[in-house]
Design a protein around this motif. Sequence first.
Motif, PDB file in Angstrom:
ATOM      1  N   ARG A   1       0.827  -1.204   0.000  1.00  0.00           N
ATOM      2  CA  ARG A   1       0.000   0.000   0.000  1.00  0.00           C
ATOM      3  C   ARG A   1       0.872   1.270   0.000  1.00  0.00           C
ATOM      4  NH1 ARG A   1      -2.468  -2.827   4.195  1.00  0.00           N
ATOM      5  NH2 ARG A   1      -1.909  -1.219   5.725  1.00  0.00           N
ATOM      6  N   LEU A   2       1.950   1.226   0.808  1.00  0.00           N
ATOM      7  CA  LEU A   2       2.846   2.382   0.893  1.00  0.00           C
ATOM      8  C   LEU A   2       3.523   2.630  -0.448  1.00  0.00           C
ATOM      9  CD1 LEU A   2       4.305   4.563   2.536  1.00  0.00           C
ATOM     10  CD2 LEU A   2       5.976   2.834   3.215  1.00  0.00           C
ATOM     11  N   ASP A   3       4.023   1.578  -1.086  1.00  0.00           N
ATOM     12  CA  ASP A   3       4.689   1.727  -2.380  1.00  0.00           C
ATOM     13  C   ASP A   3       3.743   2.333  -3.416  1.00  0.00           C
ATOM     14  OD1 ASP A   3       6.795   0.547  -1.138  1.00  0.00           O
ATOM     15  OD2 ASP A   3       6.637  -1.382  -2.159  1.00  0.00           O
ATOM     16  N   LYS A   4       2.515   1.855  -3.451  1.00  0.00           N
ATOM     17  CA  LYS A   4       1.548   2.363  -4.418  1.00  0.00           C
ATOM     18  C   LYS A   4       1.275   3.852  -4.178  1.00  0.00           C
ATOM     19  CE  LYS A   4      -3.121   1.526  -6.204  1.00  0.00           C
ATOM     20  NZ  LYS A   4      -4.348   0.679  -6.082  1.00  0.00           N
ATOM     21  N   ALA A   5       1.104   4.215  -2.899  1.00  0.00           N
ATOM     22  CA  ALA A   5       0.792   5.605  -2.571  1.00  0.00           C
ATOM     23  C   ALA A   5       1.962   6.527  -2.875  1.00  0.00           C
ATOM     24  CB  ALA A   5       0.409   5.709  -1.094  1.00  0.00           C
ATOM     25  N   VAL A   6       3.192   6.114  -2.521  1.00  0.00           N
ATOM     26  CA  VAL A   6       4.362   6.969  -2.757  1.00  0.00           C
ATOM     27  C   VAL A   6       4.634   7.109  -4.250  1.00  0.00           C
ATOM     28  CG1 VAL A   6       6.847   7.194  -2.414  1.00  0.00           C
ATOM     29  CG2 VAL A   6       5.386   6.470  -0.517  1.00  0.00           C
ATOM     30  N   ASN A   7       4.560   6.006  -4.995  1.00  0.00           N
ATOM     31  CA  ASN A   7       4.836   6.072  -6.429  1.00  0.00           C
ATOM     32  C   ASN A   7       3.827   6.946  -7.162  1.00  0.00           C
ATOM     33  OD1 ASN A   7       7.222   4.450  -6.712  1.00  0.00           O
ATOM     34  ND2 ASN A   7       5.984   2.658  -6.237  1.00  0.00           N
ATOM     35  N   ALA A   8       2.603   7.015  -6.635  1.00  0.00           N
ATOM     36  CA  ALA A   8       1.606   7.899  -7.247  1.00  0.00           C
ATOM     37  C   ALA A   8       1.978   9.359  -7.075  1.00  0.00           C
ATOM     38  CB  ALA A   8       0.229   7.629  -6.639  1.00  0.00           C
ATOM     39  N   GLU A   9       2.785   9.670  -6.069  1.00  0.00           N
ATOM     40  CA  GLU A   9       3.190  11.052  -5.813  1.00  0.00           C
ATOM     41  C   GLU A   9       4.433  11.466  -6.599  1.00  0.00           C
ATOM     42  OE1 GLU A   9       1.668  13.294  -3.972  1.00  0.00           O
ATOM     43  OE2 GLU A   9       0.094  11.960  -3.244  1.00  0.00           O
ATOM     44  N   LEU A  10       5.162  10.501  -7.156  1.00  0.00           N
ATOM     45  CA  LEU A  10       6.464  10.816  -7.744  1.00  0.00           C
ATOM     46  C   LEU A  10       6.370  11.522  -9.101  1.00  0.00           C
ATOM     47  CD1 LEU A  10       8.527   7.628  -6.854  1.00  0.00           C
ATOM     48  CD2 LEU A  10       8.438   9.811  -5.644  1.00  0.00           C
ATOM     49  N   LYS A  11       5.438  11.071  -9.957  1.00  0.00           N
ATOM     50  CA  LYS A  11       5.378  11.643 -11.309  1.00  0.00           C
ATOM     51  C   LYS A  11       5.123  13.145 -11.294  1.00  0.00           C
ATOM     52  CE  LYS A  11       3.363  10.936 -15.880  1.00  0.00           C
ATOM     53  NZ  LYS A  11       2.427  10.123 -16.703  1.00  0.00           N
TER      54      LYS A  11
ATOM     55  N   SER B   1      10.244   8.685 -13.728  1.00  0.00           N
ATOM     56  CA  SER B   1      11.013   7.474 -14.037  1.00  0.00           C
ATOM     57  C   SER B   1      11.493   6.758 -12.778  1.00  0.00           C
ATOM     58  CB  SER B   1      12.225   7.833 -14.909  1.00  0.00           C
ATOM     59  OG  SER B   1      11.803   8.400 -16.139  1.00  0.00           O
ATOM     60  N   ALA B   2      11.267   7.385 -11.654  1.00  0.00           N
ATOM     61  CA  ALA B   2      11.744   6.798 -10.392  1.00  0.00           C
ATOM     62  C   ALA B   2      10.714   5.816  -9.847  1.00  0.00           C
ATOM     63  CB  ALA B   2      12.007   7.902  -9.379  1.00  0.00           C
ATOM     64  N   ARG B   3      11.206   4.876  -9.068  1.00  0.00           N
ATOM     65  CA  ARG B   3      10.330   3.917  -8.406  1.00  0.00           C
ATOM     66  C   ARG B   3      10.749   3.798  -6.950  1.00  0.00           C
ATOM     67  NH1 ARG B   3       5.698   2.931 -10.114  1.00  0.00           N
ATOM     68  NH2 ARG B   3       5.694   0.897  -9.045  1.00  0.00           N
ATOM     69  N   PHE B   4       9.746   3.785  -6.089  1.00  0.00           N
ATOM     70  CA  PHE B   4       9.985   3.606  -4.653  1.00  0.00           C
ATOM     71  C   PHE B   4       9.533   2.209  -4.267  1.00  0.00           C
ATOM     72  CE2 PHE B   4       8.201   3.534  -0.359  1.00  0.00           C
ATOM     73  CZ  PHE B   4       9.265   4.001   0.390  1.00  0.00           C
TER      74      PHE B   4
ATOM     75  N   VAL C   1      13.948   1.586  -0.484  1.00  0.00           N
ATOM     76  CA  VAL C   1      14.900   1.669  -1.585  1.00  0.00           C
ATOM     77  C   VAL C   1      14.207   2.360  -2.755  1.00  0.00           C
ATOM     78  CG1 VAL C   1      16.188  -0.379  -0.892  1.00  0.00           C
ATOM     79  CG2 VAL C   1      14.235  -0.624  -2.435  1.00  0.00           C
ATOM     80  N   ALA C   2      15.034   2.799  -3.720  1.00  0.00           N
ATOM     81  CA  ALA C   2      14.479   3.508  -4.873  1.00  0.00           C
ATOM     82  C   ALA C   2      15.415   3.362  -6.055  1.00  0.00           C
ATOM     83  CB  ALA C   2      14.278   4.981  -4.541  1.00  0.00           C
ATOM     84  N   SER C   3      14.856   3.575  -7.226  1.00  0.00           N
ATOM     85  CA  SER C   3      15.661   3.703  -8.439  1.00  0.00           C
ATOM     86  C   SER C   3      15.156   4.935  -9.164  1.00  0.00           C
ATOM     87  CB  SER C   3      15.526   2.457  -9.328  1.00  0.00           C
ATOM     88  OG  SER C   3      14.188   2.300  -9.761  1.00  0.00           O
ATOM     89  N   THR C   4      16.059   5.702  -9.730  1.00  0.00           N
ATOM     90  CA  THR C   4      15.664   6.932 -10.419  1.00  0.00           C
ATOM     91  C   THR C   4      15.560   6.747 -11.923  1.00  0.00           C
ATOM     92  OG1 THR C   4      18.005   7.581 -10.432  1.00  0.00           O
ATOM     93  CG2 THR C   4      16.627   8.429  -8.647  1.00  0.00           C
ATOM     94  N   ASN C   5      16.020   5.599 -12.417  1.00  0.00           N
ATOM     95  CA  ASN C   5      15.920   5.284 -13.845  1.00  0.00           C
ATOM     96  C   ASN C   5      15.455   3.847 -14.002  1.00  0.00           C
ATOM     97  OD1 ASN C   5      17.125   7.797 -15.070  1.00  0.00           O
ATOM     98  ND2 ASN C   5      18.852   7.133 -13.775  1.00  0.00           N
ATOM     99  N   PRO C   6      14.714   3.551 -15.060  1.00  0.00           N
ATOM    100  CA  PRO C   6      14.185   2.188 -15.233  1.00  0.00           C
ATOM    101  C   PRO C   6      15.264   1.116 -15.271  1.00  0.00           C
ATOM    102  CG  PRO C   6      13.118   3.719 -16.743  1.00  0.00           C
ATOM    103  CD  PRO C   6      14.254   4.464 -16.109  1.00  0.00           C
ATOM    104  N   ASP C   7      16.435   1.444 -15.802  1.00  0.00           N
ATOM    105  CA  ASP C   7      17.499   0.449 -15.937  1.00  0.00           C
ATOM    106  C   ASP C   7      18.439   0.410 -14.738  1.00  0.00           C
ATOM    107  OD1 ASP C   7      16.497  -0.132 -18.464  1.00  0.00           O
ATOM    108  OD2 ASP C   7      17.774   1.387 -19.427  1.00  0.00           O
ATOM    109  N   THR C   8      18.160   1.211 -13.749  1.00  0.00           N
ATOM    110  CA  THR C   8      19.045   1.270 -12.572  1.00  0.00           C
ATOM    111  C   THR C   8      18.474   0.401 -11.460  1.00  0.00           C
ATOM    112  OG1 THR C   8      19.639   3.545 -13.129  1.00  0.00           O
ATOM    113  CG2 THR C   8      20.125   2.791 -10.880  1.00  0.00           C
TER     114      THR C   8
END
Length: 565
Positions: A378-388, A394-397, A420-427
Amino acid sequence: MLLTLSIRNVVLIERLDLTFRPGLCVLTGETGAGKSILLDALGLALGARVDPALIRGGPVEGAAAVSAAFEIPPHHDAISVIEDHGLAPPGDGEPLILRRTVGTDGRSRGFVNEQPANAQLLRTIGETLVEIVGQFASHDLAEKAIHRSVLDRYGGLEEDRGRVSGAWRAWRSAGKALAEARAEAEAAAREEESLRHAMEEFDTFGLQEGEEESLATARHRLRHAERLGETLSEALAEMTGAKGVEPGLARAHRVLARRTDIAGGMFDDALEALDRAAAEAAEARTAIEQCVGELQADPGRLDSVEERLFALRALARKHSVAPDALPRLREETALRLAAIERAESSLSDLRARTERARAEYESAAAALAAARNAAAKRLDKAVNAELKPLRLGSARFETAVESLDVGDWGPDGTDRVTFVASTNPDTPAGPISRIASGGELSRFMLALKVVLAGASPVPTLVFDEVDAGIGGATSTAVGQRLRRLGEALQVLVVTHSPQVAALGGAHWRVRKHEMRDQGGHETRTVVDELDRDTRREEIARMLAGITVTDEARAAAESLIAGEVS
């Protein structure tokens, strides 16, 4: 929340008193005006390390002083910290005041509601009151140590973790009792052979209470048997001879008895006394004869008495006790042997108790782990919705919940939680503090704080230039999230973004003011609270730069109107 901040003699600030409000509070001003000085001063009150460069020098200015007053609820974490250090917490309705003074020599003194406190205590209390988020500030959410508790607060898992903690304590207690019992049993087992040998020795000897004294007395008499025998014979002769006691008593009785017919009862008492004396004399003679018999009964008794006495004393020396303590030692030895015999049964019970406690802990920890994994999704979904919207599309939490080795289990469960996070899809994903740049890290923190606002134990958040390096729609998105965050917490934002400033519920401008007198001029930092008109002018300055145009004022008005539309 932070109510007031009073600053004296800190760098360019001679005297400043600020009163803050709930919600989103913004501080703006040109670069170098002194916005960072305000944060540094707040940091001093919160126990930060003293930087000598912050202190205004000179005999006139004297010591620097910063005081921060907070409004806290009755059961806030700061209360328990204060009480744990033996200080009195503020009363109902009273503010919590942290004060720090720093002399020109760099030495500081701290106070909690005017009670002396060291910097570490101020820092510990401050961590429960304020969190500073910025490109160069410490990020609590970037610290792995608190990720697990953050996730638990977000998921509302405090009760689940409390059950795990209780089960952990029960397991540890049972394990400790088992270890102690096992150590005692092993120590007792090592001496079991010697204990059984001692018991056999005691029982063969036939210990008796007070035997040493009776044997010593008998030995003394037997060693003087000849002299005692002579004395007894002489005493017996004196009692039974022709002129002895018993014949004399008998003669006296006969003499008196012949004249009782004419005495008229006069001799009665005397005759009774003579009868008693004769009886006592007979008993005395019998006692003397018994003594004679004892001395003559066993000529070899002295040897046997001495042998028993010496053996008793040797046994006592062997066990390092007095001879009279041997019977008690025998009882203690019997009890220790009985304890050894019961030890295996007791160990079996303790092993079963420990196994049950471990099973209960593992069950509670497994339930907590499942709840954490669900909360993590639930946390990942909520945080990732805030990133764009924050230009982190392009980042993922990700919240990683990993099982710990058995040796790392503890009162908080059997899981390690890491953000953890990645700022690029390939990272590949990694710790946020390593993956993200300064600006990205601040926006990650903002996204997290927005999602976690309802679970935050810290009532005041300070964002230091969280909008650095962005503009336009991204700045608006940052401002909107800061305003949303301000609905649950008090948020203080140092910003250069007009979009962010326009969304604030309260606005302060930080500026430099030059004072001139006969001795020259001096530059000081001044902070003004802005009303609607002065606020529009400040936002217009932020939009236009040095020259504020009517177009800039119109744009500022539009931004402010967008706040209330």
